[in-house]
Design an enzyme around this catalytic site. Sequence first.
Site, short mmCIF file in Angstrom:
data_model
loop_
_atom_site.label_atom_id
_atom_site.label_comp_id
_atom_site.label_asym_id
_atom_site.label_seq_id
_atom_site.Cartn_x
_atom_site.Cartn_y
_atom_site.Cartn_z
N LYS A 51 0.94 -6.90 -0.91
CA LYS A 51 2.08 -6.07 -1.30
C LYS A 51 3.38 -6.88 -1.27
CE LYS A 51 0.10 -1.67 0.25
NZ LYS A 51 0.20 -0.56 1.22
N ALA A 72 4.22 -3.21 3.99
CA ALA A 72 3.41 -2.76 5.12
C ALA A 72 2.17 -2.04 4.61
CB ALA A 72 4.22 -1.82 6.02
N ASP A 73 1.15 -2.03 5.46
CA ASP A 73 -0.04 -1.25 5.17
C ASP A 73 -0.55 -0.67 6.47
OD1 ASP A 73 -2.07 -0.51 3.02
OD2 ASP A 73 -3.32 -1.19 4.69
N THR A 74 -0.96 0.59 6.41
CA THR A 74 -1.48 1.28 7.60
C THR A 74 -2.87 1.82 7.29
OG1 THR A 74 0.75 1.95 8.26
CG2 THR A 74 -1.07 3.20 9.20
N ALA A 109 -0.02 -3.37 9.45
CA ALA A 109 0.34 -4.76 9.25
C ALA A 109 1.62 -4.83 8.43
CB ALA A 109 -0.78 -5.51 8.52
#
Length: 194
Positions: A51, A72-74, A109
């Site tokens: 991303k 960000a990634d969740t 992250a």
Amino acid sequence: MDLYLASASPRRRELLGQIGVQFERIVCEIDETPQAGEDPHAYVLRLARAKAEAGRAAMLHQGLPVLPVLAADTTVVLDGRILGKPAHAGEARQMLTALSGSTHSVLTALGLAVGNQIDTVLSESQVQFAALTEAQIATYVASGEPMDKAGAYGIQGRGGLFVARLEGSFTGVVGLPLHETATLLGRHGLGLLA
């Protein structure tokens, strides 16, 4: 303006604004499909990097001023299995039923593209759900809240009613761990901890 945020999440925008970072949102899309046998930690870190890279590419392609790009990634992880955003109400019900009465991990992250480098950090929290009834799950799914959230719940909304215990970062479970974000930005001379 300090940076670009490569995220459509209103929750991330609100949290980033909360710590005084000046930003503009940049639109980018990537394939979020997990790779076969991919470890959940590697998965969220890969997506955060991808991303950030896509946001940097969009910035350059659009001829925008060159600034750092934060992404960000969740994801929610139960027994080693990645629970992404539910595709439909039935999948949301399945996820919530699986989470009921158990403890799961929430991994968020962060990726920060600065120049040609991408710096990453990972936040991990443990969330214990209360035992849920079928009626509670059905009412929650009918509210629509689970549909755009990893693991089919939002701790900052009605889904917070299901959380019996949290060990880790509340804002990390929401989708942008503030301490880790401030630390990451500070390493690059941005934000409150610079």
